[in-house]
Design a protein around this motif. Structure first.
Motif, PDB file in Angstrom:
ATOM      1  N   SER A 152       0.520  -0.697  -2.669  1.00 12.76           N
ATOM      2  CA  SER A 152       0.875  -0.179  -1.336  1.00 12.76           C
ATOM      3  C   SER A 152       1.619  -1.279  -0.571  1.00 12.76           C
ATOM      4  O   SER A 152       1.685  -2.425  -1.028  1.00 12.76           O
ATOM      5  CB  SER A 152      -0.420   0.156  -0.585  1.00 12.76           C
ATOM      6  N   TYR A 153       2.164  -0.915   0.595  1.00  8.96           N
ATOM      7  CA  TYR A 153       2.932  -1.917   1.364  1.00  8.96           C
ATOM      8  C   TYR A 153       2.028  -3.079   1.746  1.00  8.96           C
ATOM      9  O   TYR A 153       2.396  -4.247   1.617  1.00  8.96           O
ATOM     10  CB  TYR A 153       3.536  -1.258   2.618  1.00  8.96           C
ATOM     11  N   GLY A 162      -2.817   3.757   4.030  1.00  9.78           N
ATOM     12  CA  GLY A 162      -2.016   4.981   4.057  1.00  9.78           C
ATOM     13  C   GLY A 162      -0.766   4.825   4.905  1.00  9.78           C
ATOM     14  O   GLY A 162      -0.368   5.718   5.620  1.00  9.78           O
ATOM     15  N   ARG A 211       2.914   5.031   5.388  1.00  8.38           N
ATOM     16  CA  ARG A 211       4.018   5.688   4.645  1.00  8.38           C
ATOM     17  C   ARG A 211       5.268   5.667   5.509  1.00  8.38           C
ATOM     18  O   ARG A 211       5.420   6.537   6.373  1.00  8.38           O
ATOM     19  CB  ARG A 211       3.639   7.146   4.344  1.00  8.38           C
ATOM     20  N   LYS A 262       9.201   6.321   6.559  1.00  8.78           N
ATOM     21  CA  LYS A 262      10.081   7.443   6.211  1.00  8.78           C
ATOM     22  C   LYS A 262      11.068   6.955   5.148  1.00  8.78           C
ATOM     23  O   LYS A 262      11.346   5.752   5.032  1.00  8.78           O
ATOM     24  CB  LYS A 262      10.843   7.907   7.466  1.00  8.78           C
ATOM     25  N   SER A 308      12.475   2.776   0.552  1.00 10.40           N
ATOM     26  CA  SER A 308      11.249   3.592   0.592  1.00 10.40           C
ATOM     27  C   SER A 308      11.622   5.033   0.273  1.00 10.40           C
ATOM     28  O   SER A 308      12.674   5.524   0.684  1.00 10.40           O
ATOM     29  CB  SER A 308      10.657   3.521   2.010  1.00 10.40           C
ATOM     30  N   GLY A 322       9.313   7.446   1.008  1.00 12.55           N
ATOM     31  CA  GLY A 322       8.352   8.240   1.753  1.00 12.55           C
ATOM     32  C   GLY A 322       6.937   8.120   1.220  1.00 12.55           C
ATOM     33  O   GLY A 322       5.971   8.437   1.904  1.00 12.55           O
ATOM     34  N   SER A 323       6.753   7.596  -0.005  1.00 11.89           N
ATOM     35  CA  SER A 323       5.366   7.508  -0.513  1.00 11.89           C
ATOM     36  C   SER A 323       4.757   6.198  -0.014  1.00 11.89           C
ATOM     37  O   SER A 323       5.410   5.425   0.678  1.00 11.89           O
ATOM     38  CB  SER A 323       5.390   7.497  -2.039  1.00 11.89           C
ATOM     39  N   SER A 324       3.525   5.936  -0.405  1.00 10.06           N
ATOM     40  CA  SER A 324       2.875   4.716   0.121  1.00 10.06           C
ATOM     41  C   SER A 324       3.281   3.498  -0.709  1.00 10.06           C
ATOM     42  O   SER A 324       2.902   2.372  -0.357  1.00 10.06           O
ATOM     43  CB  SER A 324       1.355   4.887   0.062  1.00 10.06           C
ATOM     44  N   ASN A 325       4.027   3.696  -1.812  1.00  9.09           N
ATOM     45  CA  ASN A 325       4.505   2.529  -2.578  1.00  9.09           C
ATOM     46  C   ASN A 325       5.995   2.390  -2.339  1.00  9.09           C
ATOM     47  O   ASN A 325       6.707   3.394  -2.317  1.00  9.09           O
ATOM     48  CB  ASN A 325       4.285   2.740  -4.082  1.00  9.09           C
ATOM     49  N   TYR A 348       9.848   2.102  -3.224  1.00  9.34           N
ATOM     50  CA  TYR A 348      10.572   2.541  -4.430  1.00  9.34           C
ATOM     51  C   TYR A 348      11.222   1.325  -5.071  1.00  9.34           C
ATOM     52  O   TYR A 348      11.181   1.140  -6.274  1.00  9.34           O
ATOM     53  CB  TYR A 348      11.624   3.586  -4.071  1.00  9.34           C
TER      54      TYR A 348
END
Lengths: 210, 385, 123, 205, 213
Positions: free
Chosen positions: B72-73, B310, B312, B314, B335, B337-340, B342
């Motif tokens: 995650s970020y 969580g 996320r 945009k 990004s 849009g997911s929590s990881n 790209y």
């Protein structure tokens, strides 16, 4: 210097180049300019030497992997179903051809203005992965392009010394691609999680240990 | 067979060409006292003189970017400490800045001041350690390094009482900092900053006018201005060649524009200038620290709206870069849009600065290569990521 | 073996040799008794910063090094000649002093000539 | 003079050498095993599980909600939830971890598990002397080795522990108040029911 | 030669000791580490040898650059697959008796970078390790504490008998195979002579934490 004026200036000075502004929805507002590989070196030398821009500092060169996506769309086609002409809805799955993309962030040390972002992408991810190297224009791209060649597999034509930079020379595949599968060196995992937990359970059954 | 790069093999020159000897190919390999970590240079020598030099990286390639794609970020924040393991707080700040640009998060006033204070403390201890290692490469085994590490320990105590860890602080969050300054920290910091000028005078008296140092560094590894800019060199190495580019002034990130500080520039671009620029930069950092420690406001230290879990952002991308002690450290995030993230890319100043290593070293002796490499200030965690 | 004048010299010589060789012999006996020898291909390989060393080190060097070594050798041997002179210095006449001076000056003149021919400095 | 810079350097080291007999701050060595650095309040090394009261099984605050296992960047926490329930720190019956392992040989002491834990069940320890020669048994800490009493926590991080205890006490008070309110409501309902039955008795007589 | 007789003699100024104690006392107090830093833990190792923590008090501050003159290899940092053959070759080239301290989470098990494709999950796959120090990075005091643990281990090593240390046993190997660079991974990916992982990892075997199975 908005991206539109830069685009128009490039079109004026580099005949026959295909440009497209890629908008960036995030609040950072850093839109980028997609250039076609054929005129990349010409555009790059123009951006570096043109007086108002003087983008003499290629700060960052990044490789990005966009694998092909499966798009399934509903298609109404006429099909003969037991002798009767009927309209049947069918879901057709098309696999779009993925591509590898290289992003350049350019700054100007002289004029001190912010990033101008160029993007170039290859035709596909399998064999047509050639892109022109911008190392002759900005020497700072040399190691970063070698890294993209090493981890993504983009072959840069015109690069002075294209070798693997991070992995050992005999290494075959390109590990940063999304579909890279690591060698299954399953070994002792005291705190396994999700797929490693599955592999641990399989290995336990294979070893006949319960 | 784990052969080195096949590019250079022994090239037996015809003896008697101009009574030169044969060339010897040797690798100053991954385990070498002077390569500041696992960095290797395949060197072709003609006697003592360097004929060709090919750097080889990858011995500390720990796949930070691949791991970040599955984290995650927030999960990647402690990994940024391990990029340039001398300056964990500036790595954190660069990553936090990139995510704040990606998601459009504002940072409260007090957090900006804390970021500047910690960044300048990091810059100070990084430059002190570098000068210690540089003089150790020149043969002053230990003494300047002992002085530098004595001051570094004071700064590490400050970091430990603020963030909990000496080297791996994991302190910045998206929208500010993790924990407020503990009671008495500002006084402790002011006392430390007040004691640093005396250390700098001691350091300068110990080294600056030392004839051996001047003989070994002046005129060694001259980097011209145009070549430095084209090769994307950044940080003190660039400013030693006379190019006035400092991201703190050029990009005006954080609240650096509130502090009056000068940018030291060198004229000749040789190793002595790179050494002196760092000494002067340490003095500038002290000026910023005194100002920042004096008028740090009260108030919240993190933007309350940002969620830790969580998170996320945009879809979109963002690139942010700061003036890390070693150069222009940038983070490029895409990004979806997911929590990881790209794509998570780190722009390593040390790797790009090494582009010029070959041109600087050719023609010098082997002992000078050690000094030139020391003056470029690389750290392998950031070069190989 | 009446006490010939050289007896103390021999005894001292033997004591010196014993003093030097003794610990080495002790260490060798210890190694022979306790720690076995374990040579191996990788252990005896040439150490090159962790890599396998390629090519060989028998390379023809620049002649400058050779001259440097020769000049050093000359002055090293000169120092050996100075040693007995220095020990018996008090009992010698002026003539011996001048002879040694001539010997020294000859060598220094050689060094000045070499230095002036820039043998010691090469590009 | 040629050697002047070197002499100034030697003077500097001489000053430091003789100064170390006189001024304290020039003598920086801390004789580690005998002499130790003063414990810094916020120091952190490895996580541990906090439990209240004496019995570490019952008093453990962890309710095995798996948040720390998901958020741990190097993924070094492994939890297995229990089937039955036990009262947690605030008294509400909750699950508890049957197995709670932390692989200390992977943990990067980044304290994200502490930051995301909603029940203040996991905190960072300051002990660092864990060198061992057995990797598999020595560095995989199970629930028993991780569990440490709240007094220990109050001893190593006094300020932080005080804040956590205050928050917990307040929460316990709130739960107790709610429980009392529920008990009063039930008692009132019982009293009301008793009153209505006595009314019927009165009417029947 | 029981203890109180020894202490009595020591009071009189006579030190009674055995050959083994003298041998071990000499070995443990002059452990010269190999100058071999990989990553962040190397900086804490340097800090441990600097003025404040001062490893010189334990005889370990002489960092020898060449493996020929070192007898302690502190593996401080992440051992990547590209670096693994070099680490094993350096270990092979060290003279006996040689000890290995695996400093930091990365050297023990790959640590936070365990999921990396180029990271070796622990150096004890290829060389025997004597002391493990968890931590990322372990504090300089933790390194000194590990050094003291190693010194205690050396102190207990008998000179003769079955459990004498590796370097005194003729059949115990002093060299281990150096992995080669394969197409996708190192081959062999671990050295079975050295690496015996327990197949049943404890957390899956479902033992209740009170210890009963």
């Amino acid at each position: 210097m908005t991206l539109e004026t830069i685009e128009s200036e490039i079109e004026a000075n580099v005949p026959g180049c295909v440009l497209e502004i890629v908008s960036n929805p995030s609040p950072s507002g850093q839109h980028s300019l997609r250039i076609d590989p054929a005129h990349a070196v010409a555009i790059a030398t123009f951006l570096r030497d043109a007086e108002p821009l003087r983008l003499d500092y290629c700060s960052n060169v990044t490789g990005v992997d966009w694998p092909g996506k499966e798009i399934s769309e509903k298609v109404k086609i006429k099909k003969l179903v037991d002798g009767v002409e009927q309209e049947v809805e069918e879901v057709r799955k098309t696999q779009t051809l993925g591509h590898l993309e290289v992003v350049y962030h350019l700054y100007s040390m002289e004029k001190k203005h912010g990033p101008v972002i160029l993007r170039m992408s290859t035709e596909d991810r399998a064999d047509r992965v050639h892109l022109p190297s911008l190392t002759p224009v900005w020497r700072s791209a040399e190691f970063q392009e070698r890294e993209i060649f090493d981890l993504y597999g983009v072959i840069f034509d015109g690069h002075p010394d294209l070798r693997r930079i991070l992995m050992w020379d005999g290494f075959q595949d390109h590990p940063m691609r999304r579909d890279y599968v690591e060698p299954d060196d399953f070994e002792y995992e005291p705190t396994p999680h999700d797929e490693v937990l599955e592999r641990a359970r399989q290995h336990r059954t294979i070893m006949g240990v319960q | 067979m784990s052969t080195a790069t096949e590019a250079i093999r022994i090239i037996p020159k015809s003896p008697g060409a101009n009574d030169e000897g044969q060339w010897l190919e040797v690798s100053m390999g991954p385990q070498h006292p002077s390569t500041h970590g696992v960095f290797r240079m395949d060197v072709v020598l003609d006697g003592e003189r360097i004929v060709k030099l090919k750097p080889v990286f990858g011995y500390l390639h720990r796949n930070h970017e691949k791991i970040a794609e599955n984290e995650s970020y927030l999960g990647s924040m402690p990994y940024t400490d391990r990029l340039d393991y001398f300056c964990s707080l500036t790595n954190n700040w660069a990553y936090a800045l990139a995510v704040e640009k990606l998601a459009g998060i504002q940072v409260p006033e007090r957090a900006e001041y804390i970021r500047i204070i910690t960044a300048e403390l990091t810059r100070f201890q990084n430059h002190a350690c570098l000068i210690g290692f540089l003089t150790q490469d020149m043969g002053a085994s230990g003494t300047p390094l002992m002085y530098a590490f004595r001051e570094r320990e004071k700064i590490l105590d400050l970091f430990e009482s603020l963030t909990g860890a000496r080297m791996m602080c994991n302190y910045m969050r998206f929208g500010g900092c993790r924990v407020d300054l503990p009671a008495g920290w500002i006084e402790q910091a002011r006392a430390a900053v007040a004691s640093f000028p005396r250390f700098l005078d001691e350091f300068e008296q110990l080294l600056a006018s030392n004839e051996i140092l001047m003989a070994r560094t002046q005129g060694v590894g001259v980097l011209s201005k145009e070549f430095a800019v084209n090769a994307g060199v950044s940080g003190p190495v660039l400013r030693a060649s006379g190019v006035n580019y400092d991201v703190r002034k050029a990009d005006k990130y954080g609240i650096y524009d509130r502090f009056a500080f000068k940018i030291p520039l060198g004229e000749h671009g040789d190793t002595y200038d790179r050494y002196m620029v760092r000494l002067l930069e340490m003095r500038e950092s002290l000026k910023i620290l005194e100002l920042a420690l004096r008028d740090i406001p009260a108030g919240p230290i993190v933007d309350p709206k940002t969620k830790i879990r969580g998170f996320r952002p945009k879809p979109g991308e963002a690139y942010a870069h700061i003036e890390a002690p070693k150069g222009d450290l940038g983070f490029y995030l895409i990004s979806d849009g997911s929590s990881n993230p790209y794509r998570y890319r780190v722009r390593p100043p040390s790797l790009v600065n090494l582009t010029v290593l070959e041109e600087l070293c050719i023609g010098h002796n082997v002992a000078d290569v050690v000094v030139i490499l020391g003056s470029i200030d690389i750290v392998m965690g950031e070069v190989d990521r | 073996m009446t006490n010939s004048p050289y007896l103390p010299v021999i005894v001292l010589l033997l004591a010196a040799v014993a003093f030097a060789v003794g610990p080495l012999a002790l260490a060798w006996v210890w190694a022979w008794k306790f720690s076995p020898r374990k040579p191996g291909p990788s252990k005896n390989a040439i150490y090159e910063c962790g890599l396998e060393s390629k090519g060989d080190a028998w390379v023809q060097f620049h002649p400058g090094y050779y001259l440097y070594a020769i000049i050093f050798l000359v002055f090293d041997v000169e120092a050996v000649f100075l040693l007995p002179f220095a020990v018996a210095f008090t009992g010698l006449t002026l003539g011996a002093g001048i002879a040694m001076l001539v010997f020294l000056l000859l060598l220094v003149e050689g060094l000045v000539w070499a230095w002036q021919k820039n043998v010691l400095i090469w590009s | 003079m040629f050697g002047e810079g070197i002499l100034k350097g030697l003077a500097e080291t001489a000053r430091n050498f003789f100064g170390s007999y006189v001024s304290k701050d020039r003598l920086t060595t801390v004789q580690f095993p005998e002499q130790r650095l003063p414990q810094i309040e916020a120091a952190r090394n490895f996580p541990f599980l906090v439990y209240d009261g004496e019995d570490w099984q019952q008093g453990m605050r962890c309710v095995s909600c798996f948040i720390c296992e998901k958020e741990c960047p190097p993924k070094c926490i492994f939890i297995e939830k229990s089937t039955d329930k036990k009262p947690d720190a605030v008294g509400k019956p909750q699950f508890y971890p049957k197995v709670f392992n932390i692989d200390v040989s992977v943990c990067m002491s980044c304290q994200i598990c502490v930051e995301v834990c909603p029940f203040d069940a996991i905190k960072m320890d300051v002990a660092f002397e864990h060198s061992t020669n057995n990797r598999f048994a020595g560095l995989l800490w199970d629930k028993k080795e991780l569990a440490k009493p709240n007094e220990y926590y109050r001893q190593i991080h006094p300020i932080e522990a005080a804040a956590v205890d205050a928050a917990l006490a307040e929460e316990r008070a709130k739960v107790a108040a709610k429980a009392k309110a529920a008990a009063d409501a039930k008692a009132a309902a019982i009293a009301a029911a008793a009153a209505s039955t006595s009314v019927e008795v009165a009417t029947e007589k | 030669m029981d203890e109180n007789l020894k202490s009595e003699l020591r009071k009189q100024g006579i030190v009674a000791t055995t050959l083994q104690e003298l041998y071990n006392w000499g070995r443990k107090n002059s452990l010269w580490p190999l100058n071999f830093g990989l990553a962040c833990c190397a900086i804490e190792m340097i800090a441990a040898s600097m003025a404040r923590y001062d490893m010189a008090r334990f005889g370990a501050e002489v960092f020898r650059p060449s493996p020929r003159q070192a007898d302690l290899m502190i593996v401080a940092g992440t051992v990547t697959k590209k670096m693994a053959p070099q680490v094993v070759r350096l270990y092979n080239q060290m003279a006996e008796p040689k000890y290995v301290i695996s400093m930091g989470a990365c050297a023990i098990s790959g640590g936070p970078f365990k999921q990396g494709y180029n990271v070796l999950k622990g150096i004890d796959r290829y060389i025997p390790v004597d002391v493990y120090i968890p931590g990322c990075p372990p504090r300089p005091e933790a390194l000194i504490d590990a050094l003291m643990t190693l010194q205690k281990m050396i102190d207990r090593q008998p000179l003769t008998g079955p459990d004498r240390p590796r370097h005194l046993q003729a059949d115990a190997p002093s060299e281990f195979i150096v992995p080669e660079f394969g197409a996708h991974d190192l081959d062999p990916s671990q050295n079975p002579e050295v690496w015996q992982a327990p197949l049943v990892n404890i957390s899956l075997a479902g033992t209740d934490d009170a210890g009963n199975d």
